[in-house]
Scaffold this motif. Structure first.
Motif, PDB file in Angstrom:
ATOM      1  N   SER A   1      13.857   0.036  -1.046  1.00  0.00           N
ATOM      2  CA  SER A   1      13.296  -0.308   0.264  1.00  0.00           C
ATOM      3  C   SER A   1      12.136   0.600   0.630  1.00  0.00           C
ATOM      4  N   SER A   2      12.198   1.888   0.263  1.00  0.00           N
ATOM      5  CA  SER A   2      11.072   2.778   0.560  1.00  0.00           C
ATOM      6  C   SER A   2       9.853   2.404  -0.276  1.00  0.00           C
ATOM      7  N   ALA A   3      10.073   2.050  -1.535  1.00  0.00           N
ATOM      8  CA  ALA A   3       8.954   1.617  -2.379  1.00  0.00           C
ATOM      9  C   ALA A   3       8.372   0.305  -1.857  1.00  0.00           C
ATOM     10  N   PHE A   4       9.227  -0.570  -1.352  1.00  0.00           N
ATOM     11  CA  PHE A   4       8.768  -1.845  -0.800  1.00  0.00           C
ATOM     12  C   PHE A   4       7.945  -1.623   0.467  1.00  0.00           C
ATOM     13  N   SER A   5       8.404  -0.729   1.334  1.00  0.00           N
ATOM     14  CA  SER A   5       7.656  -0.460   2.570  1.00  0.00           C
ATOM     15  C   SER A   5       6.313   0.194   2.257  1.00  0.00           C
ATOM     16  N   LYS A   6       6.269   1.078   1.268  1.00  0.00           N
ATOM     17  CA  LYS A   6       4.990   1.688   0.864  1.00  0.00           C
ATOM     18  C   LYS A   6       4.034   0.612   0.348  1.00  0.00           C
ATOM     19  N   GLU A   7       4.551  -0.308  -0.434  1.00  0.00           N
ATOM     20  CA  GLU A   7       3.709  -1.385  -0.969  1.00  0.00           C
ATOM     21  C   GLU A   7       3.202  -2.282   0.155  1.00  0.00           C
ATOM     22  N   LEU A   8       4.036  -2.546   1.161  1.00  0.00           N
ATOM     23  CA  LEU A   8       3.599  -3.347   2.308  1.00  0.00           C
ATOM     24  C   LEU A   8       2.485  -2.646   3.079  1.00  0.00           C
ATOM     25  N   GLN A   9       2.598  -1.330   3.243  1.00  0.00           N
ATOM     26  CA  GLN A   9       1.553  -0.576   3.930  1.00  0.00           C
ATOM     27  C   GLN A   9       0.239  -0.626   3.150  1.00  0.00           C
ATOM     28  N   ILE A  10       0.315  -0.495   1.850  1.00  0.00           N
ATOM     29  CA  ILE A  10      -0.888  -0.562   1.009  1.00  0.00           C
ATOM     30  C   ILE A  10      -1.515  -1.948   1.102  1.00  0.00           C
ATOM     31  N   GLN A  11      -0.679  -2.979   1.091  1.00  0.00           N
ATOM     32  CA  GLN A  11      -1.187  -4.348   1.175  1.00  0.00           C
ATOM     33  C   GLN A  11      -1.832  -4.612   2.535  1.00  0.00           C
ATOM     34  N   LYS A  12      -1.234  -4.117   3.636  1.00  0.00           N
ATOM     35  CA  LYS A  12      -1.838  -4.274   4.960  1.00  0.00           C
ATOM     36  C   LYS A  12      -3.192  -3.568   5.022  1.00  0.00           C
ATOM     37  N   HIS A  13      -3.240  -2.379   4.468  1.00  0.00           N
ATOM     38  CA  HIS A  13      -4.501  -1.621   4.460  1.00  0.00           C
ATOM     39  C   HIS A  13      -5.578  -2.377   3.685  1.00  0.00           C
ATOM     40  N   ASN A  14      -5.214  -2.945   2.534  1.00  0.00           N
ATOM     41  CA  ASN A  14      -6.186  -3.713   1.736  1.00  0.00           C
ATOM     42  C   ASN A  14      -6.661  -4.949   2.487  1.00  0.00           C
ATOM     43  N   GLN A  15      -5.761  -5.635   3.208  1.00  0.00           N
ATOM     44  CA  GLN A  15      -6.148  -6.813   3.977  1.00  0.00           C
ATOM     45  C   GLN A  15      -7.080  -6.438   5.126  1.00  0.00           C
TER      46      GLN A  15
END
Length: 163
Positions: A44-58
Motif C-alpha cells: 500500500s505504501s508503494a502504491f500510494s507513492k506511485e499514485l503521487q508520482i502519477q498525479k505529479h506527472n499529470q
C-alpha cells in the motif's frame, strides 16, 4: 529408411516441445513469485507513492499543454471530413492517370498490385474498381462510403461532446 528416421526426429521434437511447455506451465502455476511474500503495508505504501508520482506527472503535463494550441472539437471533425474528401479526390485522379497509362500501353506486368480488386477496395474504399481492364468509378460504393463517413462524423461528434 531415411524417411522413417526423419519422422522419428520430428516426433521427438514435438514430444520434447510439449514436455517443456508443460513443465513451464507447471512452474508458473505452482511457484509463488517473490512480490507475493511482501507485507500488505509495504504494497500500500508503494502504491500510494506511485499514485503521487502519477498525479505529479499529470499536473506537469497539464501545465505544458496550457501553452499549446488546442483546437476545438468542431475544427478537428471538419479537418477529418476535408481529409476524407481529399482522399477520394486523390484516388479518383490516380485512377484516371492509371487508365491513361493503360491506354498508352506503358504497363508491361499484368500482375501489378494496382490490377487487383482488393487493392482498390483498401485504397479507395471500393469507390474505384477495376472492370474490364479499366478502372471505373462505382457510384453505389461512393454513396455507401459517403453515408458511412457522415455516420462516423456524427458518432465522433457524439463521442467528443461526452468527453
Amino acid at each position: 529408411m531415411q524417411k522413417n528416421h526423419s519422422s522419428n526426429q520430428a516426433l521427438m521434437f514435438f514430444i520434447i516441445y510439449i514436455a517443456l511447455l508443460g513443465s513451464l506451465i507447471f512452474a508458473a502455476v505452482s511457484f509463488k513469485p517473490a512480490f507475493q511474500q511482501e507485507q500488505p503495508s509495504e504494497i500500500s505504501s508503494a502504491f500510494s507513492k506511485e499514485l503521487q508520482i502519477q498525479k505529479h506527472n499529470q499536473e506537469k503535463k497539464a501545465a505544458e499543454n496550457e501553452e499549446k494550441w488546442q483546437p476545438s472539437n468542431s475544427f478537428v471533425i471538419t479537418a477529418i471530413a476535408i481529409g476524407s474528401c481529399l482522399d477520394i479526390i486523390v484516388v479518383l485522379l490516380w485512377a484516371r492517370h492509371e487508365n491513361k497509362k493503360k491506354q498508352q500501353g506503358q504497363f508491361t506486368n499484368p500482375n501489378r498490385l494496382t490490377n487487383k480488386k482488393w487493392f482498390w477496395y483498401l485504397v479507395s474504399m471500393g469507390i474505384v474498381l477495376p472492370k474490364n481492364g479499366k478502372l471505373t468509378f462505382s457510384l453505389k460504393n461512393f454513396i455507401l462510403t459517403v453515408i458511412f463517413l457522415v455516420l462516423l462524423k456524427f458518432w465522433l461528434f457524439d463521442q467528443l461532446e461526452s468527453i
